[in-house]
Design an enzyme around this catalytic site. Structure first.
Site, mmCIF file in Angstrom:
data_model
loop_
_atom_site.group_PDB
_atom_site.id
_atom_site.type_symbol
_atom_site.label_atom_id
_atom_site.label_comp_id
_atom_site.label_asym_id
_atom_site.label_seq_id
_atom_site.Cartn_x
_atom_site.Cartn_y
_atom_site.Cartn_z
ATOM 1 N N ASN A 150 0.798 -1.230 0.000
ATOM 2 C CA ASN A 150 0.000 0.000 0.000
ATOM 3 C C ASN A 150 0.828 1.277 0.000
ATOM 4 O O ASN A 150 0.321 2.341 -0.309
ATOM 5 C CB ASN A 150 -0.968 0.009 1.189
ATOM 6 C CG ASN A 150 -0.283 -0.252 2.502
ATOM 7 O OD1 ASN A 150 0.501 -1.185 2.623
ATOM 8 N ND2 ASN A 150 -0.562 0.555 3.496
ATOM 9 N N SER A 200 -11.318 -5.120 0.280
ATOM 10 C CA SER A 200 -12.017 -4.093 1.058
ATOM 11 C C SER A 200 -12.772 -3.178 0.114
ATOM 12 O O SER A 200 -12.273 -2.829 -0.967
ATOM 13 C CB SER A 200 -10.987 -3.290 1.865
ATOM 14 O OG SER A 200 -11.601 -2.171 2.465
ATOM 15 N N HIS A 202 -13.859 0.124 0.459
ATOM 16 C CA HIS A 202 -13.647 1.571 0.292
ATOM 17 C C HIS A 202 -12.437 1.929 -0.555
ATOM 18 O O HIS A 202 -12.219 3.094 -0.863
ATOM 19 C CB HIS A 202 -13.620 2.287 1.652
ATOM 20 C CG HIS A 202 -12.398 2.077 2.484
ATOM 21 N ND1 HIS A 202 -11.429 3.040 2.615
ATOM 22 C CD2 HIS A 202 -11.982 1.035 3.226
ATOM 23 C CE1 HIS A 202 -10.475 2.592 3.429
ATOM 24 N NE2 HIS A 202 -10.783 1.381 3.809
ATOM 25 N N THR A 238 -25.938 -9.214 11.891
ATOM 26 C CA THR A 238 -26.880 -8.874 10.817
ATOM 27 C C THR A 238 -26.123 -8.225 9.666
ATOM 28 O O THR A 238 -25.337 -7.295 9.874
ATOM 29 C CB THR A 238 -27.965 -7.913 11.348
ATOM 30 O OG1 THR A 238 -28.606 -8.559 12.446
ATOM 31 C CG2 THR A 238 -28.987 -7.575 10.282
ATOM 32 N N CYS A 323 -2.607 5.183 7.223
ATOM 33 C CA CYS A 323 -2.683 4.540 8.540
ATOM 34 C C CYS A 323 -1.440 4.797 9.372
ATOM 35 O O CYS A 323 -1.433 4.579 10.566
ATOM 36 C CB CYS A 323 -2.855 3.035 8.390
ATOM 37 S SG CYS A 323 -4.176 2.612 7.294
HETATM 38 N N1 PLP Z 1 -4.635 -4.043 3.869
HETATM 39 C C1 PLP Z 1 -4.111 -3.070 3.118
HETATM 40 C C2 PLP Z 1 -2.995 -3.387 2.193
HETATM 41 C C3 PLP Z 1 -4.617 -1.764 3.192
HETATM 42 O O1 PLP Z 1 -4.071 -0.815 2.444
HETATM 43 C C4 PLP Z 1 -5.680 -1.511 4.083
HETATM 44 C C5 PLP Z 1 -6.201 -0.151 4.232
HETATM 45 O O2 PLP Z 1 -5.489 0.826 4.088
HETATM 46 C C6 PLP Z 1 -6.194 -2.569 4.835
HETATM 47 C C7 PLP Z 1 -5.651 -3.825 4.713
HETATM 48 C C8 PLP Z 1 -7.313 -2.373 5.801
HETATM 49 O O3 PLP Z 1 -8.546 -2.268 5.125
HETATM 50 P P1 PLP Z 1 -9.776 -1.557 5.853
HETATM 51 O O4 PLP Z 1 -9.496 -0.086 5.849
HETATM 52 O O5 PLP Z 1 -10.966 -1.925 5.032
HETATM 53 O O6 PLP Z 1 -9.855 -2.118 7.217
#
Ligand code: PLP
Length: 380
Positions: A150, A200, A202, A238, A323
């Protein structure tokens, strides 16, 4: 005009996805477990969405379980796989550049008595196969390696890991966090050969709060969230029908012209790199395999300051990952970058909607930042 270039942090919800969610909140708002017609309609919507996500992932519907996010799917994959395999061994291999959703789960596994090997990346962020070969043992029960990093966009050849496991006669399960690769690279669950795979919503223009875990057919992964037995008993709670329906729509839209979208994002990345050639202060990180992620350092310009400066021009990027806010990037550190380059790192991430105008605005902002903070390419 807004120039949003932080699509690996999150994406704008696409109109089709938004409409699907709204419909499920205003009209089709039943509980899929209810036996009346509103419940049956909600159940149908979840089934239709599962079909859409499964199509985008190239897997069977029953191999997909919806979760609340990518993090939950990653946690479930690691804890579930280790619970299932604990009698065969207690060794796990992952990489030092995983998302915190995997790294923190691995740390917890260590506290539960598992031994975890964290593979360092190659200098360009790539997967180190010789280190992997050396780390693989008879008691290795799980390998977890992300499909696309990421922060720098390095791509792990997951298929090759599967082949090496097979060649070594290993029964270890293979998990890949494909959150940043889904609808950014052409792959299917089967083509990767993973047993478990995380996505994921979003990151692909669906709302936040929905993800999914692919569990290969036949694998009896124990549930992570227990309760009312929804999702075939694998993930109780749910179902969030609006978010699930929105996720399905985002997959449908994102899968319509994946090749064209990938080409477009790659062109934007190349166009950015061309523009950056004028900057003596810029260092680009990673091998640049993923079409949508560009990691760079603007030497002499601390990330936080550059981000604020860009923001004043309505240009949005990240320092490393969203993050890692406030922390030095563990990915860039593991790649062996200097502290200066890490402190000046920026991540630019594209989506199919971005244009050259967005890149021009970014380059102008970076020029301004460099002129103010690092005139004549001064190094800190
Ligand atoms: N894994 C990777 C490589 C990510 O980039 C992210 C989010 O930035 C996640 C997991 C976590 O996903 P979520 O934000 O849906 O918890």
């Amino acid at each position: 005009m807004m120039h949003y270039l932080d699509n690996s942090a999150t994406t704008r919800v696409c109109p089709e996805s938004r409409a699907a969610a709204m419909r499920c909140m205003e009209e089709d708002f039943g509980n899929p477990s209810s036996v009346h017609s509103l419940g049956i309609r909600a159940e149908e919507l979840v089934a239709a969405a599962r079909e859409q996500v499964a199509k985008a992932l190239g897997c069977a519907r029953e191999e997909l379980t919806f979760t609340s996010c990518g993090t939950e799917a990653d946690n479930w994959a690691l804890f579930g796989a280790c619970e299932l395999m604990a009698r065969r061994g207690k060794h796990v291999i992952t990489t030092a550049v995983e998302h915190a959703a995997v790294l923190q789960a691995a740390k917890r596994l260590e506290r539960r008595g598992f031994e975890v090997t964290y593979l360092s990346p190659l200098a360009d962020g790539g997967f180190d196969f010789s280190a992997f070969e050396a780390a693989l043992r008879e008691d290795t029960v799980l390998v977890s390696a992300m499909l696309v990093n990421n922060e720098v966009g390095a791509v792990t050849p997951v298929r090759r890991i599967r082949e090496r496991l097979r060649a070594r006669g290993s029964e270890a399960l293979l998990h890949t966090d494909a959150v940043q690769g889904f609808l950014k690279l052409p792959f299917s669950a089967a083509s990767l050969g993973a047993d478990l795979l995380t996505v994921s919503g979003h990151k692909i223009h669906a709302p936040k709060g929905v993800g999914a875990l692919y569990v290969r057919r036949g694998l009896k992964l124990p549930p992570f969230v227990v309760g009312g037995g929804q999702e075939r008993g694998l993930r109780s709670g749910t179902e969030s029908v609006p978010l699930i329906a929105a996720f399905g729509e985002a997959c449908r839209v994102g899968g319509r012209d994946l090749e064209g979208d990938i080409r477009h994002m790659r062109e934007l990345r190349e166009y950015t790199l061309e523009g950056l050639r004028d900057f003596p202060q810029v260092r680009v990180h990673g091998s640049g395999e993923a079409p949508h992620i560009l990691s760079l350092s603007l030497r002499g310009c601390p990330s936080e300051v550059t981000i604020r400066l860009l923001e004043s021009r309505e240009v949005y990027v990240s320092a490393g990952s969203a993050c890692s806010r406030g922390h030095r990037s563990h990915v860039l550190e593991a790649m062996g970058l200097s502290p200066e380059d890490i402190d000046c790192a920026l991540r630019v991430s594209f989506c199919p909607e971005n244009t050259r105008e967005d890149v021009d605005a970014l380059l102008e902002g970076l020029r301004d930042a460099a002129a103010r903070l690092a005139p004549r390419g001064r190094r800190r």
